[in-house]
Design a protein around this motif. Structure first.
Motif, mmCIF file in Angstrom:
data_model
loop_
_atom_site.group_PDB
_atom_site.id
_atom_site.type_symbol
_atom_site.label_atom_id
_atom_site.label_comp_id
_atom_site.label_asym_id
_atom_site.label_seq_id
_atom_site.Cartn_x
_atom_site.Cartn_y
_atom_site.Cartn_z
ATOM 1 N N LYS A 34 0.856 -1.047 -0.171
ATOM 2 C CA LYS A 34 0.032 0.016 -0.013
ATOM 3 C C LYS A 34 1.025 1.336 -0.100
ATOM 4 O O LYS A 34 1.956 1.265 0.812
ATOM 5 C CB LYS A 34 -1.043 0.106 1.201
ATOM 6 C CG LYS A 34 -1.838 -1.140 1.501
ATOM 7 C CD LYS A 34 -2.872 -1.417 0.496
ATOM 8 C CE LYS A 34 -3.582 -2.809 0.347
ATOM 9 N NZ LYS A 34 -2.515 -3.920 -0.240
ATOM 10 N N ALA A 35 0.493 2.316 -0.824
ATOM 11 C CA ALA A 35 1.208 3.553 -0.671
ATOM 12 C C ALA A 35 1.127 3.951 0.935
ATOM 13 O O ALA A 35 0.205 4.043 1.499
ATOM 14 C CB ALA A 35 0.209 4.497 -1.156
ATOM 15 N N PRO A 36 2.395 4.454 1.299
ATOM 16 C CA PRO A 36 2.360 4.753 2.854
ATOM 17 C C PRO A 36 1.904 6.219 3.169
ATOM 18 O O PRO A 36 2.448 6.828 3.553
ATOM 19 C CB PRO A 36 4.084 4.696 2.850
ATOM 20 C CG PRO A 36 4.832 4.943 1.618
ATOM 21 C CD PRO A 36 3.735 4.456 0.746
ATOM 22 N N ASN A 37 0.514 5.902 3.188
ATOM 23 C CA ASN A 37 -0.203 7.036 3.328
ATOM 24 C C ASN A 37 -1.497 6.648 3.956
ATOM 25 O O ASN A 37 -1.565 5.425 4.845
ATOM 26 C CB ASN A 37 -0.540 8.235 2.331
ATOM 27 C CG ASN A 37 -0.971 7.416 1.018
ATOM 28 O OD1 ASN A 37 -1.703 6.355 1.275
ATOM 29 N ND2 ASN A 37 -0.485 7.852 -0.007
ATOM 30 N N GLU B 222 6.738 4.887 10.340
ATOM 31 C CA GLU B 222 6.111 5.964 10.695
ATOM 32 C C GLU B 222 4.484 5.875 11.227
ATOM 33 O O GLU B 222 3.861 6.524 11.970
ATOM 34 C CB GLU B 222 6.294 7.413 10.066
ATOM 35 C CG GLU B 222 7.626 7.841 10.196
ATOM 36 C CD GLU B 222 8.254 8.791 9.458
ATOM 37 O OE1 GLU B 222 7.514 9.378 8.325
ATOM 38 O OE2 GLU B 222 9.424 9.052 9.207
ATOM 39 N N ILE B 223 3.920 5.349 9.860
ATOM 40 C CA ILE B 223 2.408 5.054 10.042
ATOM 41 C C ILE B 223 2.101 4.263 11.127
ATOM 42 O O ILE B 223 1.033 3.943 11.557
ATOM 43 C CB ILE B 223 1.874 4.869 8.782
ATOM 44 C CG1 ILE B 223 2.093 6.146 7.855
ATOM 45 C CG2 ILE B 223 0.467 4.368 8.637
ATOM 46 C CD1 ILE B 223 1.522 6.015 6.636
ATOM 47 N N GLU C 136 13.361 4.535 1.894
ATOM 48 C CA GLU C 136 12.293 5.636 1.942
ATOM 49 C C GLU C 136 11.081 5.227 2.669
ATOM 50 O O GLU C 136 10.297 5.599 3.447
ATOM 51 C CB GLU C 136 12.258 6.253 0.985
ATOM 52 C CG GLU C 136 13.632 7.206 0.650
ATOM 53 C CD GLU C 136 14.039 8.043 1.582
ATOM 54 O OE1 GLU C 136 14.884 8.225 2.263
ATOM 55 O OE2 GLU C 136 12.992 9.053 2.310
ATOM 56 N N ILE C 137 10.558 3.973 1.802
ATOM 57 C CA ILE C 137 9.215 3.227 1.841
ATOM 58 C C ILE C 137 9.018 2.894 3.282
ATOM 59 O O ILE C 137 8.142 2.998 3.896
ATOM 60 C CB ILE C 137 8.865 2.485 0.549
ATOM 61 C CG1 ILE C 137 8.868 3.297 -0.622
ATOM 62 C CG2 ILE C 137 7.721 1.666 1.241
ATOM 63 C CD1 ILE C 137 8.120 2.696 -1.644
ATOM 64 N N VAL C 138 10.072 1.944 3.778
ATOM 65 C CA VAL C 138 10.104 1.579 5.067
ATOM 66 C C VAL C 138 10.055 2.278 5.909
ATOM 67 O O VAL C 138 9.406 2.376 7.222
ATOM 68 C CB VAL C 138 11.069 0.582 5.207
ATOM 69 C CG1 VAL C 138 11.527 0.039 6.526
ATOM 70 C CG2 VAL C 138 10.879 -1.012 4.323
#
Lengths: 398, 127
Positions: free
Chosen positions: A53-56, A109-110, A102-104
Motif C-alpha cells: 500500500k502507498a505509505p499514506n 512512521e504510520i 524510504e518507503i520502509v
C-alpha cells in the motif's frame, strides 16, 4: 418490489458490504450479473498485503482491515484460511534499495513494522531464491494471506443467514433515475425500489454509473497468474518484488522502458494456497475487458519468476488465470454518496487491494449509509467526490 | 455378468440382491458418498450441498468444493457434475461454460523455460 438497499456486484467488496448491512439489520438484496466472485476477486491470489500500500492513508485503512480479518472466520462461522505468514519484498538493485529504505521509513512512521533485511536473511526466510538476483529485501511479519473466494462466499452466506437476499445470474439492466434520485434497479424479472443503490461492480462500475449519466474513472487492468499443482510447503513466506510496487504506484517510471516486461507491467507475486497450489504472477496490462491468458504474459512472468526463484523449476503448472483489477488514477477506491445525487453510493476501484480492504470497506460503507459517518480510519481520503464524476449537478443534494 | 447399481453382479447372485431390495436404499450404497472429483476428494453429497447453498454453475461449484481444481482440471469429473446440475434442474443456459485455459495438461516449469531461451538470445544481440 421494495427493499432498503440494493448492492450491485457480488465480488468480495459487494459481499462484504451486504454482510455488514445485514449485520446491522438492514434489508439488502445483492444482485450479481454472473456468479459470486466472477470478477477480480475470483481470479486473484491471496495477499492481505500492507507493504504494497502507498505509505499514506491507504496503509492506515489496510492496517485496520487486517485487524478485522483476525476475527473474521469466527464471526462468519465459515473457513476463510487466514494466515499471517509474513511477506518479503525482493529488492533487485541499489536504486530500488534506496527507494525501499524510504518507503520502509514511512511505513514505520504510520505504524507498520517493516524492515530491510540482507540477501542472506532473505534466503533463509525463503529457500530457493537466486542470490545473484537480489541485493536484499523488505520484510514485515504483519503481511498475511487469505482465501479470497472462500472469504467472499462466507460474507455472502452469512449475510443470507442474517436475512439478506443474494441473486446471482441477475444482471442490472437499468436504473430508474428521476430528479437526481436513483430510485430503483431494473432486472429481467422485476423492478426493485430501494432507498440506496450501492455500486460495487468493480471493473463494471462505469457501466452501472453510466445508467445515471455518471463518468467513473475506473479502467480494467489485467493480471495474469500461473498455478502449480498442489505440493508440500514450498512458499515459507509470500513474496512480491520492489518492481511490483513501482509498477503499481508509479507506472510513469516504467513508461520509457520499452521492454516487453515493462510494457506488461510485470512484477513478482508469489504465494501458496492452504490447499498447496503455488501461484505466481503477475502482469498489469490495460487491455480492456479481455481476460485471456497470453503467451507474452506467460513468457515475461515466467522469466521474472524463475530468475528470482529458480526453485520454481521443480514444479508443474496445471492452470492459469486472469483477472481485471479496477484501476483508478490515484490507486485508491471510490467510496461514498455522489454529490448532487440521492440514493446512489459508489464502492469500487480497489485495484489490486480488494482482498485486503474488503472487511474495512464493508464496515465503512455500512457506517456511512446507516449513520452518515464512520470511525474507519482515513475514510475521507477515499471520497468518490474527489473526482468530478457528476458532470451535470455541481451542488450537493442537501 | 450384469450391471446393477454400478456393480457387476454374477447372474447366480442376482436373486439374492433382489431379496435385499436393492432398488431401495437398504443395499449399502449411498450415492452421496460417491467420490465425483477424485483429485480433490469431493463427493456427490458435497456437490448437492453446494447447489443447495446457491451454486448454479461449474464455476460456483468449483469455488465451494474445489472440484475441478485438481491436477486433471475437471477432465474426469466435469461432465458428471454438469449431469448433477441438470438433475437438480439448474438451467444449463445460465451456467457459464467452464473456461478452458492452457495448459491442456500438467506442464513442467523447467521445460517451459525454453520459450524464453530464443528471445533472450535475440535481446542480448540487440543490446
Amino acid at each position: 418490489m421494495t427493499t432498503e438497499i440494493v448492492v450491485i456486484g457480488g465480488g468480495i467488496i459487494g459481499c462484504s458490504i451486504t454482510y455488514n448491512l445485514a449485520k446491522r439489520g438492514k434489508k439488502v438484496i445483492l444482485l450479481e450479473k454472473s456468479g459470486l466472485v466472477s470478477g477480480a476477486s475470483g481470479a486473484c491470489d491471496q495477499g492481505v498485503l500492507l507493504q504494497s500500500k502507498a505509505p499514506n492513508e491507504h496503509l492506515k485503512l489496510a492496517i485496520y482491515s487486517l485487524e478485522l480479518y483476525k476475527n473474521l472466520e469466527k464471526e462468519l462461522g465459515r473457513p476463510i484460511e487466514f494466515t499471517q505468514k509474513g511477506y518479503m519484498v525482493l529488492i533487485e538493485n541499489d536504486k530500488e534499495l534506496e527507494t525501499m529504505r524510504e518507503i520502509v521509513k514511512k511505513q514505520n512512521e504510520i505504524g507498520l513494522p517493516s524492515k530491510i533485511i540482507s540477501r542472506e536473511e532473505a534466503m533463509e526466510l525463503q529457500p530457493g531464491l537466486n542470490p545473484k538476483a537480489i541485493v536484499g529485501a523488505a520484510y514485515s511479519d504483519w503481511d498475511a494471506e487469505v482465501n479470497p473466494y472462500m472469504t467472499a462466499i462466507a460474507f455472502a452466506d452469512k449475510a443470507k443467514e442474517l436475512g439478506a437476499e443474494i441473486r446471482t445470474y441477475c444482471p442490472v439492466k437499468n436504473i430508474i433515475f428521476e430528479d437526481n434520485v436513483a430510485k430503483a434497479v431494473v432486472t429481467d424479472e422485476e423492478i426493485i425500489y430501494a432507498d440506496t443503490i450501492v455500486n460495487a461492480a468493480g471493473v463494471w462500475a462505469p457501466q452501472i454509473s453510466e445508467m445515471i449519466g455518471l463518468e467513473v474513472p475506473i479502467k480494467p487492468r489485467r493480471g495474469q497468474i500461473f498455478i502449480s499443482e498442489e505440493v508440500t510447503e514450498f512458499a515459507k513466506k509470500g513474496m512480491i518484488n520492489a518492481r511490483y510496487i513501482v509498477a503499481k504506484h508509479h507506472p510513469e517510471i516504467l513508461k520509457n522502458d520499452k521492454s516487453s516486461k515493462a510494457q506488461l507491467g510485470v512484477g513478482l507475486s508469489f504465494t501458496q494456497s492452504k490447499k498447496g497450489n503455488v501461484m505466481f504472477g503477475a502482469t498489469r496490462e490495460f487491455v480492456g475487458y479481455d481476460t485471456s491468458n497470453t503467451i507474452e504474459g506467460l513468457k515475461e512472468v515466467l522469466a521474472n519468476a524463475v530468475h528470482l526463484v529458480p526453485k520454481l523449476k521443480e514444479l508443474n503448472i496445471i492452470r492459469t488465470m486472469s483477472g481485471l483489477r479496477p484501476y483508478t488514477p490515484d490507486s485508491k477506491p471510490l467510496i461514498g454518496y455522489v454529490n448532487g445525487i440521492k440514493g446512489f453510493f459508489m464502492a469500487a476501484g480497489h485495484e489490486g487491494d480488494g482482498i485486503s480492504l474488503a472487511p474495512a470497506t464493508g464496515k465503512m460503507v455500512a457506517d456511512l449509509i446507516i449513520d452518515g459517518k464512520t470511525d474507519v480510519p482515513a475514510a475521507d481520503s477515499f471520497d468518490v467526490n474527489r473526482f468530478k464524476i457528476n458532470s451535470k449537478g455541481e451542488d450537493s443534494y442537501d | 455378468m450384469q450391471w446393477k447399481l454400478g456393480l457387476y453382479v454374477d447372474k447366480e447372485e442376482e436373486h439374492t440382491l433382489d431379496n435385499r431390495e436393492c432398488e431401495n436404499s437398504t443395499y449399502n450404497v449411498d450415492e452421496d458418498n460417491i467420490y465425483i472429483c477424485r483429485c480433490e476428494e469431493v463427493t456427490v453429497g458435497d456437490i448437492k450441498r453446494a447447489i443447495k447453498q446457491g451454486a448454479s454453475s461449474i464455476k460456483d461449484i468449483k469455488l465451494r468444493t474445489h472440484a475441478c481444481m485438481g491436477v486433471c482440471q475437471g477432465m474426469t469429473c466435469r461432465k458428471n457434475i454438469e449431469k448433477i446440475l441438470k438433475e437438480q434442474k439448474i438451467s444449463f443456459d445460465l451456467c457459464n461454460g467452464h473456461s478452458q485455459r492452457f495448459p491442456v495438461r500438467l506442464l513442467s516449469i523447467d521445460s517451459l523455460c525454453v520459450i524464453n531461451e530464443e528471445g533472450r538470445e535475440e535481446n542480448e544481440n540487440d543490446n
